[in-house]
Enzyme design. Sequence first.
Site, mmCIF file in Angstrom:
data_model
loop_
_atom_site.group_PDB
_atom_site.id
_atom_site.type_symbol
_atom_site.label_atom_id
_atom_site.label_comp_id
_atom_site.label_asym_id
_atom_site.label_seq_id
_atom_site.Cartn_x
_atom_site.Cartn_y
_atom_site.Cartn_z
ATOM 1 N N ASP A 1 0.826 -1.208 0.000
ATOM 2 C CA ASP A 1 0.000 0.000 0.000
ATOM 3 C C ASP A 1 0.862 1.261 0.000
ATOM 4 O O ASP A 1 0.720 2.153 0.838
ATOM 5 C CB ASP A 1 -0.981 -0.002 1.178
ATOM 6 N N HIS B 1 -3.570 -2.458 -2.510
ATOM 7 C CA HIS B 1 -3.701 -1.286 -3.383
ATOM 8 C C HIS B 1 -2.689 -1.287 -4.525
ATOM 9 O O HIS B 1 -2.758 -0.393 -5.378
ATOM 10 C CB HIS B 1 -3.583 0.005 -2.569
ATOM 11 N N SER C 1 -46.260 10.395 13.170
ATOM 12 C CA SER C 1 -45.960 11.631 13.892
ATOM 13 C C SER C 1 -44.639 12.251 13.466
ATOM 14 O O SER C 1 -44.322 13.382 13.837
ATOM 15 C CB SER C 1 -45.906 11.348 15.396
ATOM 16 N N ASP D 1 -25.230 14.953 -29.281
ATOM 17 C CA ASP D 1 -24.445 14.371 -30.369
ATOM 18 C C ASP D 1 -24.389 12.850 -30.293
ATOM 19 O O ASP D 1 -23.669 12.209 -31.059
ATOM 20 C CB ASP D 1 -23.018 14.932 -30.365
ATOM 21 N N GLU E 1 -17.869 14.291 -16.656
ATOM 22 C CA GLU E 1 -18.621 15.505 -16.347
ATOM 23 C C GLU E 1 -19.998 15.162 -15.804
ATOM 24 O O GLU E 1 -20.514 15.826 -14.903
ATOM 25 C CB GLU E 1 -18.742 16.377 -17.608
#
EC number: 3.1.3.16
Length: 650
Positions: free
Chosen positions: A204, A237, A501, A624, A631
């Site tokens: 890691d 990792h 409630s 398109d 994004e």
Amino acid sequence: MGCGTSSKKGNKSKKVIKAALVIQNWYRRYRARLRVRQHYALAIFQSIEYSDEQGQMQLSSFFSFMLENYTKTNNEDSALVTRIFDNTRRESQIKDRDDFLGLIEVPDSYDGPRLQFPLTFTDIHILLQAFKQQQILHAHYVLEVLFEARKVLKQMPNFSHVKTFPAKEITICGDLHGKLDDLMLIFYKNGLPSENNPYVFNGDFVDRGNNSMEILMILLVCFLVYPSDLHLNRGNHEDFMMNLRYGFTKEILQKYKLHGRKILQVLEEVYTWLPIGTIIDNEILVIHGGISESTDLNTLHQLQRNKMKSVLMPPVLGNQETGEKRNKSASNYVEPRKVEPDKTPSEDLTKQEWEQIVDILWSDPRGKKGCYPNTSRGGGCYFGPDVTSKVLSKNQLKMLIRSHECKPDGYEVSHDGKVITVFSASNYYEEGSNRGAYIRLSYGTMPQFFQYQVTSTSCLNPLHQRMNAMESSAFKILKEKMISRKTDLINAFELRDHSRSGRISLAEWAFSMENILGLNLPWRSLSSHLVTIDSSGSVDYMSSFDDIRIEKPTKDMKSNLTETMYRYRSDLKIIFNIIDSDQSGLISMDEFRTMWKLFNAHYKAHIDDSQIDELASIVDFNKDGNIDFNEFLKAFYVVHKYDKPGTSLA
């Protein structure tokens, strides 16, 4: 007269001592409250970290689902699914070093560090000084280091075997996770690697922090200069699929915009050649995660480690029993991909070999006896002291040193001294959240622990201010987790609100929170930060969402779709990046619809096809026929209106 004076002095001394004791007791209680607050904040950070890792492991199940259900039965989707697996399971088609590097020249205008091959101690010094000045190593040198490292790593066994002597200690470091300041501090306090100062770095090295590339380059250059004295173990990792989620891929593409993809391609193979462990003096096993009751060092010594491309792509023979009950009993069990018995691809490990590696990379020790599924992370297992004793005894070992878990003090001793956890990234979750540590040991001696904490300007703040900042950060990410399941939580609350409630008992609220989120947190103790409670102890459950909301691309989008998009945005980004084989950042409308339908079918997100079609038309911003998915996913983010002032956990 003299006696009277002595009596007055004695009374004054008693008052001073009594006052000192009052102050001392107050300070001890104050420190105890701070420790409780730190404990709860760390519990939040760790629970959400593990929950995120669980989601990453569940992607494996999704890939298996696609392969098993759509390649043969659905012709429309099979092309997309086939391409995904071609991209993720491809053979490394890396050209030889000269052809690869010949395409990348170092211009005369480059003013960063320049390395000379074969590397020497001078290059280590040059690199360290350059990184202290925040310079970037040119892509040509990065690739050259990676190619050299791959060549040397290929010659190494699965486990490095190290000998120490009373006069020659070895240093063991845990997770660094891209925190360059911690590595620099270790070298400052403990000295640079050399023949007389060997190191083991226990996986890691990358992800999460902002300087993963710098750490990787320093470690690999040190390794190339001292291949017998610096030992690198693979962590969970060191995996290209993990890097997609946790930041290293993004870091590389930002720092090396032109040649980042080439670096990633070579790096993926370097990972596979990293040794999976170190054995010191034939007594101490050093691996990243842990063990299981089925850990077999003979198998681990003999398997071809370079076949483990990623834990997300597990192979298994179709006629083998998935057998290991500890995995099947887990609620988040990852069902491996099945292949025909006579068609096992040569690049695959066997299922048993794959599980052996997953266990040593992902497992965690626990005080409870036995071996049972690691439901927090979704991979590996929890192993008890009896399992530790059994595995160590079977292999004539005395101790297991592992990393993989953040500890407040940087290290932890468990299982009657037979298991040591060392974690070297200080301030891992937040400024002041934890210390880092490293271990020094030599033959016949007990391990010595050295702690440290990288300081910054914020560390000059009073202790209570630092604790408040850490708490605030912890509760922000917890609230983000809550808002991603808002609809499910409200349904659970309303199920217990028989009178409609808007209020339920604290016990009912806590049960609902754990039942939906599954974070194993002390919800009653945390409740004052998360919800409004009246004088009778009733909880206004809708107040959980008063100060937070998910921003969405369009107001017309339904809540369940918004929450689903936000909750799975990291998974979707990984999947879309895999689909985007030309790295354009765009996918077609048809690919978007197909992937969403596959995703929806597997994750049971309860999003109907009409919503998917509507979503596809919304996200095609310029009409398109293509979608900029990065994004698009950025459009879903959490807005915190305000933080509750003046409250603390203790």
